[in-house]
Motif scaffolding. Structure first.
Motif, short mmCIF file in Angstrom:
data_model
loop_
_atom_site.label_atom_id
_atom_site.label_comp_id
_atom_site.label_asym_id
_atom_site.label_seq_id
_atom_site.Cartn_x
_atom_site.Cartn_y
_atom_site.Cartn_z
N LYS A 286 0.80 -1.22 0.00
CA LYS A 286 0.00 0.00 0.00
C LYS A 286 0.84 1.28 0.00
O LYS A 286 0.41 2.30 -0.54
N THR A 287 2.02 1.22 0.63
CA THR A 287 2.79 2.46 0.83
C THR A 287 4.20 2.42 0.28
O THR A 287 4.82 3.47 0.07
N GLY A 288 4.77 1.22 0.09
CA GLY A 288 6.17 1.12 -0.31
C GLY A 288 7.12 1.15 0.87
O GLY A 288 8.34 1.05 0.70
N SER A 325 6.69 8.18 1.04
CA SER A 325 6.04 6.91 1.37
C SER A 325 5.73 6.83 2.87
O SER A 325 4.68 6.29 3.26
N LEU A 326 6.60 7.38 3.70
CA LEU A 326 6.34 7.38 5.14
C LEU A 326 5.17 8.31 5.48
O LEU A 326 4.39 8.02 6.39
N LEU A 327 5.06 9.41 4.76
CA LEU A 327 3.91 10.29 4.95
C LEU A 327 2.62 9.56 4.56
O LEU A 327 1.60 9.66 5.26
N HIS A 328 2.68 8.81 3.47
CA HIS A 328 1.53 8.02 3.01
C HIS A 328 1.20 6.95 4.05
O HIS A 328 0.01 6.67 4.33
N PHE A 329 2.23 6.36 4.66
CA PHE A 329 2.05 5.35 5.71
C PHE A 329 1.28 5.95 6.89
O PHE A 329 0.33 5.34 7.41
N ARG A 330 1.69 7.16 7.32
CA ARG A 330 1.02 7.81 8.44
C ARG A 330 -0.45 8.09 8.12
O ARG A 330 -1.33 7.95 8.98
N GLN A 331 -0.69 8.53 6.89
CA GLN A 331 -2.07 8.87 6.51
C GLN A 331 -2.99 7.65 6.52
O GLN A 331 -4.17 7.76 6.85
N ILE A 332 -2.44 6.47 6.19
CA ILE A 332 -3.27 5.25 6.11
C ILE A 332 -3.39 4.57 7.44
O ILE A 332 -4.50 4.17 7.86
N TYR A 333 -2.27 4.44 8.18
CA TYR A 333 -2.25 3.56 9.34
C TYR A 333 -2.27 4.28 10.70
O TYR A 333 -2.65 3.66 11.70
N CYS A 334 -1.86 5.53 10.74
CA CYS A 334 -1.69 6.18 12.04
C CYS A 334 -2.87 7.07 12.41
O CYS A 334 -3.63 7.52 11.56
N ARG A 335 -2.96 7.32 13.69
CA ARG A 335 -4.04 8.16 14.23
C ARG A 335 -3.90 9.59 13.72
O ARG A 335 -2.82 10.08 13.55
#
Length: 335
Positions: A286-288, A325-335
């Motif tokens: 999903k994020t790379g 990709s880490l920003l995308h990770f935060r948007q999908i998985y983090c509060r």
């Protein structure tokens, strides 16, 4: 800031004392009423030379002469203070310090950096890039005021070894304390003082001498960094393991590399992803972002975790990816 205000209060006090002395003197010696005595006091103090209310007696002339001589020093001091406030930026400094103190009082779980030398400056750059709240304690701010970061960071001018300076920086509410002063003895003393005020604060300190490391740990520092030793080791490894060092620098986002490392705990994830395995979350697809390791509360670090790994309460995931990709990770998985 306290010294600047003290100078202003002294100037105002001397001015008030001089005016009261002049009014009383003219009323007692020349029998002026209050308004005339005030008028004579003002024109005498300011040396403008307007006409006297009436010709002075011999005693009045002696008093006026002594009063003028006394006011030479007072007037010169007041002018110097006013000049420093309006033409040398003293008023602007006081206003900036006032605003800094207001911002610091709002901070909680922030970072305090003691010293703004080479190490302190680098620490602040990293904290600022991660949008963390922090305040810098520095004795000498004159040169720092000329730097571009002077308007970006919150600075407190003072001696970090003093209790009142640490309290002004909010040591009672701080989560971390970074000590970068050049003298190990100062860092040890600050660590002891900080732990006494806030036993839960996490202290990270630099050290110049090898025998200071144990002292800093005993004083309460959880981590002690020796920049000179690390610098020498790094240079040697550029000879012995150049590609390993280049890869590590890429992982840390040094230079032109877009790669960086981040850490995430269970509480960082949204509830819908808690209790799921890494495989179920499909993070890489999903994020790379790649989860290269995790640390648990018992056994420490585990590299290349199994896809069936479930993130527990004490676990911290180490994620590798580009900033996007880490920003995308935060948007999908983090509060």
């Amino acid at each position: 800031m306290h010294k600047s205000i003290e100078r202003l209060l002294i100037a105002l006090g001397l001015l008030t004392f001089s005016i009261i002395l002049g009014i009383i003197g003219f009323m007692m010696i020349e029998h002026y009423n209050l308004l005339d005595a005030f008028y004579m006091t003002v024109i005498t103090f300011s040396t403008v030379g307007f006409t006297e209310v009436h010709p002075l007696s011999t005693e009045g002339r002696l008093f006026t002469g002594a009063y003028i001589i006394m006011n030479f020093g007072i007037f010169a001091y007041i002018v110097s203070v006013i000049t420093s406030y309006f033409f040398e930026g003293e008023l602007q400094k006081i206003f900036k310090n006032y605003m800094t103190n207001r911002e610091v009082k709002k901070m909680k779980d922030h970072v305090i950096v003691c010293g703004f030398g080479r190490n302190g400056m680098k620490a602040c750059e990293e904290l600022y890039s991660e949008s963390l709240d922090f305040v810098v304690i520095e004795k000498e701010l004159d040169e720092i005021a000329k730097l571009p970061v002077a308007d970006k960071y919150q600075f407190i001018q003072g001696d970090a070894t003093l209790d009142e300076t640490l309290k002004e920086a909010g040591i009672e509410r701080a989560s971390n304390l970074i000590l970068t002063l050049p003298k190990d003895t100062d860092n040890v003393f600050i660590a002891l003082t900080a732990k006494d005020i806030n036993p839960t604060v996490n202290i990270i300190s630099r050290a110049s001498e090898g025998n200071s490391e144990k002292k800093l740990h005993r004083a309460g520092a959880s981590s002690v960094i020796m920049p000179d030793a690390l610098g020498g080791l790094h240079m040697a490894q550029l000879v012995t393991k150049p590609y390993v060092i280049e890869f590590l620098e890429m992982l840390n986002g040094i230079g032109d590399s877009e790669l960086t490392l981040e850490e995430f705990g269970l509480n960082d994830f949204m509830e819908s992803f808690q209790g799921k395995t890494l495989k179920d979350m499909h993070i890489r697809n999903k994020t790379g972002v790649t989860i290269i390791a995790f640390k648990d509360g018992n056994q420490g670090f585990h590299f290349n975790p199994s896809p069936n790994k479930v993130v527990d309460d004490d676990d911290v995931l180490i994620a590798l990816g580009t900033r996007e990709s880490l920003l995308h990770f935060r948007q999908i998985y983090c509060r």
